[in-house]
Design a protein around this motif. Sequence first.
Motif, PDB file in Angstrom:
ATOM      1  N   LEU A  47       0.819  -1.207   0.000  1.00 48.49           N
ATOM      2  CA  LEU A  47       0.000   0.000   0.000  1.00 48.49           C
ATOM      3  C   LEU A  47       0.852   1.256   0.000  1.00 48.49           C
ATOM      4  CD1 LEU A  47      -2.757  -1.192   2.453  1.00 48.49           C
ATOM      5  CD2 LEU A  47      -3.100  -0.485   0.120  1.00 48.49           C
ATOM      6  N   TYR A 120      -1.704  13.111  -2.753  1.00 49.95           N
ATOM      7  CA  TYR A 120      -0.572  12.197  -2.555  1.00 49.95           C
ATOM      8  C   TYR A 120      -0.674  11.007  -3.498  1.00 49.95           C
ATOM      9  CZ  TYR A 120       0.140  15.034   1.496  1.00 49.95           C
ATOM     10  OH  TYR A 120       0.355  16.096   2.313  1.00 49.95           O
ATOM     11  N   TYR A 140      -0.517  17.775  12.535  1.00 50.55           N
ATOM     12  CA  TYR A 140      -1.011  16.863  13.565  1.00 50.55           C
ATOM     13  C   TYR A 140      -0.173  16.960  14.823  1.00 50.55           C
ATOM     14  CZ  TYR A 140      -3.699  14.839   9.768  1.00 50.55           C
ATOM     15  OH  TYR A 140      -4.561  14.659   8.714  1.00 50.55           O
TER      16      TYR A 140
ATOM     17  N   VAL B  47      -5.163   2.196   6.094  1.00 49.50           N
ATOM     18  CA  VAL B  47      -4.126   2.418   5.095  1.00 49.50           C
ATOM     19  C   VAL B  47      -4.663   2.174   3.697  1.00 49.50           C
ATOM     20  CG1 VAL B  47      -1.808   1.812   4.381  1.00 49.50           C
ATOM     21  CG2 VAL B  47      -2.366   1.827   6.750  1.00 49.50           C
ATOM     22  N   ALA B  48      -5.570   1.181   3.556  1.00 51.30           N
ATOM     23  CA  ALA B  48      -6.117   0.911   2.221  1.00 51.30           C
ATOM     24  C   ALA B  48      -6.939   2.090   1.721  1.00 51.30           C
ATOM     25  CB  ALA B  48      -6.979  -0.351   2.265  1.00 51.30           C
ATOM     26  N   HIS B  51      -4.590   4.906   0.820  1.00 45.90           N
ATOM     27  CA  HIS B  51      -3.951   4.685  -0.473  1.00 45.90           C
ATOM     28  C   HIS B  51      -4.938   4.925  -1.605  1.00 45.90           C
ATOM     29  CE1 HIS B  51      -1.265   3.006  -3.413  1.00 45.90           C
ATOM     30  NE2 HIS B  51      -2.119   2.065  -3.737  1.00 45.90           N
ATOM     31  N   LEU B  53      -7.696   6.811  -1.656  1.00 47.72           N
ATOM     32  CA  LEU B  53      -8.100   8.221  -1.793  1.00 47.72           C
ATOM     33  C   LEU B  53      -6.899   9.141  -1.938  1.00 47.72           C
ATOM     34  CD1 LEU B  53     -10.957   8.295   0.841  1.00 47.72           C
ATOM     35  CD2 LEU B  53     -11.148   8.147  -1.612  1.00 47.72           C
ATOM     36  N   GLN B  54      -5.705   8.587  -1.978  1.00 50.99           N
ATOM     37  CA  GLN B  54      -4.464   9.354  -2.148  1.00 50.99           C
ATOM     38  C   GLN B  54      -4.362  10.470  -1.112  1.00 50.99           C
ATOM     39  OE1 GLN B  54      -4.700  10.470  -6.186  1.00 50.99           O
ATOM     40  NE2 GLN B  54      -4.341   8.411  -6.931  1.00 50.99           N
ATOM     41  N   SER B  55      -4.612  10.094   0.130  1.00 48.04           N
ATOM     42  CA  SER B  55      -4.553  11.065   1.212  1.00 48.04           C
ATOM     43  C   SER B  55      -3.568  10.560   2.261  1.00 48.04           C
ATOM     44  CB  SER B  55      -5.952  11.235   1.814  1.00 48.04           C
ATOM     45  OG  SER B  55      -5.864  11.373   3.190  1.00 48.04           O
ATOM     46  N   MET B  56      -3.138  11.435   3.156  1.00 53.37           N
ATOM     47  CA  MET B  56      -2.192  11.022   4.192  1.00 53.37           C
ATOM     48  C   MET B  56      -2.886  10.800   5.525  1.00 53.37           C
ATOM     49  SD  MET B  56       0.719  10.390   3.215  1.00 53.37           S
ATOM     50  CE  MET B  56       2.018  10.272   4.397  1.00 53.37           C
ATOM     51  N   ALA B  57      -4.130  11.239   5.667  1.00 50.81           N
ATOM     52  CA  ALA B  57      -4.781  11.256   6.979  1.00 50.81           C
ATOM     53  C   ALA B  57      -4.850   9.857   7.586  1.00 50.81           C
ATOM     54  CB  ALA B  57      -6.169  11.855   6.853  1.00 50.81           C
ATOM     55  N   ARG B  59      -2.948   7.273   7.038  1.00 50.78           N
ATOM     56  CA  ARG B  59      -1.631   6.754   7.434  1.00 50.78           C
ATOM     57  C   ARG B  59      -1.157   7.409   8.721  1.00 50.78           C
ATOM     58  NH1 ARG B  59      -0.645   7.339   1.337  1.00 50.78           N
ATOM     59  NH2 ARG B  59      -0.609   5.208   0.632  1.00 50.78           N
ATOM     60  N   ILE B  60      -1.397   8.724   8.868  1.00 55.19           N
ATOM     61  CA  ILE B  60      -1.035   9.389  10.122  1.00 55.19           C
ATOM     62  C   ILE B  60      -1.828   8.761  11.268  1.00 55.19           C
ATOM     63  CG2 ILE B  60      -1.068  11.577  11.346  1.00 55.19           C
ATOM     64  CD1 ILE B  60       0.886  11.809   9.260  1.00 55.19           C
ATOM     65  N   VAL B  62      -2.902   5.788  11.521  1.00 56.84           N
ATOM     66  CA  VAL B  62      -2.405   4.460  11.873  1.00 56.84           C
ATOM     67  C   VAL B  62      -1.257   4.564  12.874  1.00 56.84           C
ATOM     68  CG1 VAL B  62      -1.201   2.467  10.939  1.00 56.84           C
ATOM     69  CG2 VAL B  62      -3.220   3.289   9.842  1.00 56.84           C
ATOM     70  N   ILE B  63      -0.434   5.598  12.748  1.00 54.16           N
ATOM     71  CA  ILE B  63       0.643   5.772  13.728  1.00 54.16           C
ATOM     72  C   ILE B  63       0.056   5.920  15.126  1.00 54.16           C
ATOM     73  CG2 ILE B  63       2.457   7.339  14.476  1.00 54.16           C
ATOM     74  CD1 ILE B  63       3.340   7.646  11.832  1.00 54.16           C
ATOM     75  N   PHE B  64      -1.005   6.725  15.232  1.00 55.86           N
ATOM     76  CA  PHE B  64      -1.636   6.894  16.546  1.00 55.86           C
ATOM     77  C   PHE B  64      -2.264   5.584  17.008  1.00 55.86           C
ATOM     78  CE2 PHE B  64      -2.100  11.433  15.007  1.00 55.86           C
ATOM     79  CZ  PHE B  64      -0.945  11.813  15.650  1.00 55.86           C
TER      80      PHE B  64
END
Lengths: 168, 100
Positions: A47, A120, A140, B47-48, B51, B53-57, B59-60, B62-64
């Motif tokens: 991914l 992105y 964030y 994450v899927a 990926h 929607l081509q956004s970062m929100a 993924r960020i 997921v870190i939390f």
Amino acid sequence: MEQIFFFIFAVVAVGSAVAVVAFRNPVHSAISLMVCFFQVAALFILLRSPFLAAAQLFIYVGAVMVLFLFVVMVLDLGRASFDEPVFHRRIWGIVVVLGLFAEVVYLTLKGEPSHIKGPYVDGAMMNNTEVMGTLLYTKYIYPFEIVSILLLLALVGAIALTMNSKGE
Amino acid sequence: MVPLSYYLILSLILFSVGMAGVLLRRNIIIVLMSLELIFNSVNINLVAFSHHLQSMAGRIFVIFTITIAAAEVAIGLAIIVAMYRRVKTVYVDKLRGMKG
């Protein structure tokens, strides 16, 4: 090509997840869980999120699994686990799980995700870690600080809970 | 290119297996492991979508989630160790102290 790898990782992940639930011995369950975490990390790479894959390996496989195995070892559960009682209302558990499964499969196949695409694209994800770090320290920053305080609390809480009442 | 729905179905299967573990197993350590499976399925989902929607929100986020999961495991296992010292069992059926 990507689909072949996806199916390999997915099949191993589901198989090891079933093994986690099915094994009697907690040590075997923990090892299966580790295999499942590895597959999830590989899926993160598919991914286009290599930083998350590395974090998954470090935190889950490195820290969480060692913690699990350590507790299984400390409590000496390896061989005392064969007399586990069965849940007397297990039919209801199975009904709930299958009902949820059918419902979400229906919704997933029927639903259409919205297509508001962000900036992105795959090309911008080449420097994934940099993008992620920039966002984490600008947009964030408050959740980041709050989650670090939460980690500190968890650290203190875990030590306080496992200490004897005499303070040894 | 793998379609989004494949990831969603995979994540659903992992979630169902984790939920079955929480509902059917009596060993509290395996219940906690099944909770980790559920956390992982949610991470795959986030994450899927991120990926797709081509956004970062996502993924960020997921870190939390990973951080919260680590904190949860630390506290949960500490509670299990403290509980084992008191009642000498890991089976949730035997814990009837708060039953009315």
